[in-house]
Design a protein around this motif. Structure first.
Motif, PDB file in Angstrom:
ATOM      1  N   THR A 168      -7.345   1.314  -7.368  1.00 26.13           N
ATOM      2  CA  THR A 168      -7.056   0.436  -6.462  1.00 26.13           C
ATOM      3  C   THR A 168      -6.916  -1.266  -6.806  1.00 26.13           C
ATOM      4  O   THR A 168      -6.290  -1.831  -6.046  1.00 26.13           O
ATOM      5  N   ARG A 170      -7.165  -8.315  -3.827  1.00 16.60           N
ATOM      6  CA  ARG A 170      -7.350  -7.186  -3.289  1.00 16.60           C
ATOM      7  C   ARG A 170      -8.503  -7.538  -2.086  1.00 16.60           C
ATOM      8  O   ARG A 170      -9.433  -8.097  -2.291  1.00 16.60           O
ATOM      9  N   GLU A 188      -5.892   2.527   4.448  1.00 18.13           N
ATOM     10  CA  GLU A 188      -5.249   1.597   3.573  1.00 18.13           C
ATOM     11  C   GLU A 188      -3.859   1.477   4.114  1.00 18.13           C
ATOM     12  O   GLU A 188      -3.216   0.405   3.662  1.00 18.13           O
ATOM     13  N   PRO A 220     -11.559  -0.701   0.284  1.00 21.73           N
ATOM     14  CA  PRO A 220     -11.381   0.682  -0.608  1.00 21.73           C
ATOM     15  C   PRO A 220     -12.460   0.481  -1.628  1.00 21.73           C
ATOM     16  O   PRO A 220     -12.995  -0.544  -2.026  1.00 21.73           O
ATOM     17  N   GLU A 244       0.876  -1.292   0.028  1.00 18.98           N
ATOM     18  CA  GLU A 244       0.017   0.010  -0.145  1.00 18.98           C
ATOM     19  C   GLU A 244       0.810   1.183   0.016  1.00 18.98           C
ATOM     20  O   GLU A 244       0.459   2.618   0.211  1.00 18.98           O
TER      21      GLU A 244
END
Length: 402
Positions: free
Chosen positions: A307, A272, A395, A294, A154
């Protein structure tokens, strides 16, 4: 040392120093003091804003390519006015400050510190990334290394501000696990004396906090994405089970949807992870629209804040990280910028004739007030803080579950 009359300012200064030493999670997070309400006094529900930095894609070659500036801010609502109330006599105001602190201030500040830390650690539900295994207490430094990888993916800075705050059981297990590791003698001594896991060279400042929150997952089953091309911060899912519940903080992955590094926008090679931001209940057919973090941003939809590698396909499998109806504990590994505590000034009641004061220390505003109550023939005292928490950059955090 002769006794002197303790003033409200002197009591607050001592209280704030004691509080500072008792804050484990809060002491490792951002603290913003807002003086915009200092004149009339802040109220519950007031909002301050924390600004997030801009992101840019950049351009190769000599041609000018102006990018839109998408400046964003995160509202921090002052949700909690918390206070400790007690009485003391005028005679006790002549105590030595250490005696007064032991009898009144240390117990009061312990209560306030635990409340602030507990609320802050509840922000774990806003964190999508997680490592560890539910039902297994971490007992190996691999859990720290895994959390570090999540933060690296991240683009969390390695600037000495990464920290871990975990629960007592995890701390005890990890201290034992470190017995055979090489550590400088000063680190061994520090760990032995404090009982807090204190490794050398793993990139985290470690803290233990009994206020680490425990959560329970919803009754949902694994489902599928309902409709291709979905982007943004909501996701329609089907197959969850009729009237199944999805709890705030439940995390999941979507088949074929990989995370990207926010700086170079290259795939991390790892699916993710998303977290659910609000409780939801599926309809009779097992459908529910989930509020997620996210947001699903692809290169086509929002390249600056991309993302994921691609949006989910229709009927892509949604897999929950933790089984249904399971209780788990969520410690946190995070960069200091992930979470922010905002405090603001309450009304200074000393201008109305009350014995009291208001002070600020390292981002925390506190008020003390004491006044004779004719109805009960007592002299009550209260110490107040008004605050709110926000996941400004969640994040930059990772849960360590057990």
């Amino acid at each position: 040392m002769p006794n002197t009359l303790l003033t409200p300012v002197k009591i607050l200064d001592e209280s704030l120093m004691i509080l500072e030493n008792m804050l484990t999670f809060t002491g490792r997070s951002n603290r913003d003091y807002s003086d915009e309400f200092a004149v009339s006094g802040a109220k519950i529900g007031a909002t301050v804003n924390a600004r997030k930095p801009n992101r840019f894609v950049g351009t190769t070659g000599p041609a000018l390519n102006i990018e839109n500036v998408n400046e964003t801010s995160v509202p921090i609502t002052l949700t909690t006015q918390f206070h400790v109330d007690f009485t003391f006599s005028s005679q006790e105001l002549t105590l030595i400050v250490d005696e007064f602190a032991d009898r009144y201030l240390k117990p009061a500040m312990a209560t306030i510190a635990n409340k602030i830390d507990f609320d802050g650690l509840g922000l774990a539900t806003t964190v999508a990334n997680n490592v560890g295994t539910v039902g297994t207490t971490p007992n190996d430094i691999k859990v720290l290394l895994d959390a570090g990888v999540k933060l690296d993916n991240e683009a969390a800075p390695r600037d000495g501000r990464r920290t871990v705050v975990w629960d007592p059981a995890t701390n005890g297990s990890m201290v034992k696990s470190a017995a055979g590791l090489f550590n400088p003698s000063n680190k061994i001594g520090e760990q032995y004396e404090s009982g807090i896991f204190s490794p050398s060279g793993l990139g985290f400042d470690i803290g233990m906090d009994q206020n680490v929150n425990t959560f329970t997952t919803g009754t949902r089953t694994n489902g599928t994405v309902s409709g291709a091309g979905q982007t943004g911060s909501s996701l329609l899912v089907t197959g969850l089970g009729a009237a199944a519940t999805v709890k705030k903080g439940d995390t999941f992955t979507i088949a074929g949807v990989f995370g990207v590094n926010p700086q170079n926008r290259q795939s991390t090679g790892v699916l993710r992870q998303f977290t659910v931001l609000a409780d939801a209940t599926a309809d009779g057919s097992g459908n529910a629209t989930l509020s997620i973090f996210p947001a699903i941003n692809t290169a086509a939809s929002n390249q600056q804040y991309q993302t994921v590698t691609a949006g989910p396909a229709n009927a892509a499998a949604v897999t929950w990280d933790i089984a249904a109806s399971t209780q788990y504990t969520a410690s946190l590994a995070y960069h200091r910028d992930a979470f922010t505590l905002a405090t603001a000034d309450l009304e200074d009641v000393s201008k109305y004739g009350a014995w009291g004061a208001r002070r600020v220390h390292k981002g925390i505003s506190m008020r003390i007030a004491r006044q004779y109550a004719i109805g009960t023939d007592t002299v009550p005292c209260r110490i107040d803080v008004l605050y709110g928490w926000a996941p400004v950059y969640s994040e930059l955090a990772c849960r360590i579950v057990r």
